[in-house]
Enzyme design. Structure first.
Site, PDB file in Angstrom:
ATOM      1  N   CYS A 145     -11.538   0.277  10.514  1.00 42.39           N
ATOM      2  CA  CYS A 145     -10.867  -0.233  11.658  1.00 42.39           C
ATOM      3  C   CYS A 145     -11.132   0.608  12.754  1.00 42.39           C
ATOM      4  O   CYS A 145     -10.466   1.112  13.628  1.00 42.39           O
ATOM      5  CB  CYS A 145      -9.386   0.038  11.475  1.00 42.39           C
ATOM      6  SG  CYS A 145      -8.725   1.780  11.027  1.00 42.39           S
ATOM      7  N   ARG A 179       0.572   9.604   0.242  1.00 35.71           N
ATOM      8  CA  ARG A 179       0.397   8.045   0.345  1.00 35.71           C
ATOM      9  C   ARG A 179       0.461   7.364  -0.896  1.00 35.71           C
ATOM     10  O   ARG A 179       0.765   6.053  -0.836  1.00 35.71           O
ATOM     11  CB  ARG A 179      -0.758   8.007   1.073  1.00 35.71           C
ATOM     12  CG  ARG A 179      -0.889   8.631   2.560  1.00 35.71           C
ATOM     13  CD  ARG A 179      -2.191   8.527   3.414  1.00 35.71           C
ATOM     14  NE  ARG A 179      -2.878   7.377   3.619  1.00 35.71           N
ATOM     15  CZ  ARG A 179      -2.270   6.651   4.604  1.00 35.71           C
ATOM     16  NH1 ARG A 179      -1.572   6.928   5.334  1.00 35.71           N
ATOM     17  NH2 ARG A 179      -2.993   5.193   4.777  1.00 35.71           N
TER      18      ARG A 179
HETATM   19  N1  SAM Z   1      -6.404  -0.458   2.433  1.00 38.20           N
HETATM   20  C1  SAM Z   1      -5.218   0.649   3.082  1.00 38.20           C
HETATM   21  C2  SAM Z   1      -4.216  -0.747   3.529  1.00 38.20           C
HETATM   22  O1  SAM Z   1      -4.736  -1.851   4.049  1.00 38.20           O
HETATM   23  O2  SAM Z   1      -2.993  -0.465   3.596  1.00 38.20           O
HETATM   24  C3  SAM Z   1      -5.534   1.224   4.449  1.00 38.20           C
HETATM   25  C4  SAM Z   1      -6.571   2.306   3.875  1.00 38.20           C
HETATM   26  S1  SAM Z   1      -6.780   3.627   5.033  1.00 38.20           S
HETATM   27  C5  SAM Z   1      -7.846   2.615   6.188  1.00 38.20           C
HETATM   28  C6  SAM Z   1      -7.924   4.495   4.200  1.00 38.20           C
HETATM   29  C7  SAM Z   1      -7.262   5.253   3.011  1.00 38.20           C
HETATM   30  O3  SAM Z   1      -8.369   6.221   2.485  1.00 38.20           O
HETATM   31  C8  SAM Z   1      -6.248   6.223   3.374  1.00 38.20           C
HETATM   32  O4  SAM Z   1      -5.024   6.037   2.658  1.00 38.20           O
HETATM   33  C9  SAM Z   1      -6.517   7.761   3.268  1.00 38.20           C
HETATM   34  O5  SAM Z   1      -5.790   8.637   2.338  1.00 38.20           O
HETATM   35  C10 SAM Z   1      -7.633   7.372   1.888  1.00 38.20           C
HETATM   36  N2  SAM Z   1      -8.773   8.520   1.830  1.00 38.20           N
HETATM   37  C11 SAM Z   1      -8.890   9.510   2.473  1.00 38.20           C
HETATM   38  N3  SAM Z   1     -10.249  10.186   2.001  1.00 38.20           N
HETATM   39  C12 SAM Z   1     -10.641   9.572   1.151  1.00 38.20           C
HETATM   40  C13 SAM Z   1     -11.683   9.580   0.155  1.00 38.20           C
HETATM   41  N4  SAM Z   1     -12.197  10.816   0.232  1.00 38.20           N
HETATM   42  N5  SAM Z   1     -11.993   8.839  -0.832  1.00 38.20           N
HETATM   43  C14 SAM Z   1     -11.197   7.700  -0.824  1.00 38.20           C
HETATM   44  N6  SAM Z   1      -9.815   7.493  -0.116  1.00 38.20           N
HETATM   45  C15 SAM Z   1      -9.753   8.333   0.888  1.00 38.20           C
END
Ligand code: SAM
Length: 451
Positions: free
Chosen positions: A230, A137
């Site tokens: 979300c 990602r």
């Molecule tokens: N802010 C982004 C946007 O507006 O395009 C969307 C973010 S999405 C809701 C949350 C993100 O947190 C994902 O890309 C995911 O891979 C990441 N994530 C997953 N586990 C995590 C962790 N333990 N610490 C930090 N980020 C994490």
């Protein structure tokens, strides 16, 4: 439809439940946000690429019809004029209230919707660190940020604790757009609804609190933290806010200061008037936002800066040929040349995917520019020669073909209705196509109009 989930929604929403269930039959809201570093909202709207309707969440964001197709293949998308984003997802950065000159950290940044919104608000000032823990990602984040054309941006891929230790006490603003159970995304990802479980909601809550522990460290005194999800689950929203405030009494919950959406759902003695919720009944798929301010001191760690390797004559010549970059720091590393107005930071073990603008790299004793150099909004005045493509030439360019345009020697930026889509290299007779393979696609411009 997951019965357990719906039962919980009934308890959560009480009298509003039936209205919510009605929205499940309707298509999901879709939207886009204009990149004002590259085009004004008025100019974009004067000749729109699809019908646009204002949203209540952000003045640069618009609803687009739910059946809009191929918008991501339009040349204006590659040019970075807009970002496709669910309308309520634009709300959190409005609450963050970014000011020019701020240092901002976006801890969960991919694919880059909110990071690009922050970067645009910074308007080539301050500094934005965008972190994404997931390596795959983080590559998507990188390509989106490149397209939007930011310069004062560092993209890293690490766990939040490492990033916040490395930058302890440096940020005016921190955004935690946390990984969550995604209940507001169920219409888009119907499988997610079938896979929904209470266990996952609770696991998300623990992970969210962990990420907030790190975010706290990164803030300056008086620094602002925005937490968003979300999802509708109260465990991941009001409960996370409540627990965080109990753990950190020096963090104050402050009013979101916006009028869209509705207040939070009652939880213990939390002042839910200060947080914001958006449900589909509020004209967005769903968001929760809380805003905090750090009241205690936090000593900033000293940041180590990098010493650039000595540049090859090829890199030097490229810069000299294009103008005066005295206002920028220059980094030359592993044959790649970067520009940034902040010094280049050395974060030791943290994987840094990019800081500043990647201008290009030395290959086989010559300098090959990178798409980022041409997409960087700040550098447009530095392009040495530019060719405006008509519809047919633009279609050819996106398909990866050589352009039958004579009279140009060397690197040329290529634009469509005044907006840079990439670059090529002229030999006097034709222009060789330099659009990266990953950006090539079939484009049909017969119906497209200019902005
Ligand atoms: N802010 C982004 C946007 O507006 O395009 C969307 C973010 S999405 C809701 C949350 C993100 O947190 C994902 O890309 C995911 O891979 C990441 N994530 C997953 N586990 C995590 C962790 N333990 N610490 C930090 N980020 C994490």
């Amino acid at each position: 439809m997951n019965d357990k989930f719906l039962k919980r929604m009934k308890v959560l929403l009480e009298d509003d439940y039936e209205e919510y269930v009605d929205t499940l039959q309707k298509p999901a809201y879709r939207g886009l946000r204009v990149n004002t570093l590259k085009v004004s909202v008025d100019d974009f709207c004067a000749f729109p690429i699809c019908p646009l309707e204002k949203t209540p969440f952000c003045k640069e964001a618009f609803y687009i019809p739910s059946d809009t197709v191929s918008i991501g293949n339009h040349p204006y998308h590659t040019a970075g004029l807009f970002y496709v984003q669910e309308p309520s997802a634009t709300s959190a950065v409005e609450v963050l209230d970014v000011k020019e000159g701020d240092w901002v950290l976006d801890l969960c940044a991919a694919p880059g919707g909110k990071s690009s919104q922050i970067g645009i608000k910074l308007n080539h000032t301050g500094f934005l660190v965008s972190n994404e823990i997931d390596h795959h990602r983080s590559q998507i984040l990188l390509s989106n940020m490149e397209r939007i054309g930011l310069s004062e941006n560092m993209i890293v891929s690490a766990n939040p604790a490492m990033v916040c230790d490395a930058f302890q006490g440096h940020f005016d603003k921190v955004l935690v757009d946390a990984p969550c159970s995604g209940e507001g995304m169920f219409k888009k990802h119907t499988k997610a609804m079938d896979e929904w479980s209470e266990e996952n909601v609770l696991a998300c809550k623990q992970r969210q609190l962990h990420i907030l522990d790190s975010a706290y460290k990164a803030l300056k005194k008086d620094g602002v933290l925005v937490y968003s999800t979300c999802t509708y689950a109260q465990e991941e929203n009001e409960e996370v806010v409540y627990t965080f405030l109990k753990t950190y009494p020096d963090m104050e919950l402050v009013d979101c200061g916006v009028f869209f959406g509705r207040e939070g759902i009652a939880y213990k003695d939390l002042d839910v008037k200060k947080v914001r919720r958006i449900f589909p009944m509020d004209k967005g798929e769903g968001h929760f936002i809380a805003k905090f301010q750090r009241k205690s001191e936090n000593t900033a760690v000293k940041l180590k800066t990098m010493v650039s390797k000595t540049m090859t004559p090829y890199g030097k010549a490229f810069l000299q040929e294009h103008g005066n970059f005295d206002d920028f720091y220059v980094k030359y590393d592993q044959d790649k040349l970067y520009l940034c107005k902040q010094p280049f930071f050395d974060l030791k073990k943290i994987k840094v995917l990019r800081q500043g603008i990647l201008c290009g790299e030395v290959k086989k004793q010559r300098f090959e520019p990178h798409q980022h150099f041409y997409m960087a909004a700040l550098l447009k005045p530095w392009h040495k020669q530019s060719v405006s493509l008509n519809d047919e030439q633009c279609e050819q360019f996106f398909e990866g073909n050589v352009l039958a345009i004579a009279g140009y020697k060397g690197f040329v930026s290529l634009s469509y209705h005044g907006h840079i889509v990439g670059f090529g290299k002229g030999d006097g007779k034709v222009i060789k196509n330099k659009l990266p393979k990953g950006l090539r696609c079939k484009v049909s411009l017969k119906k497209a109009r200019s902005v």
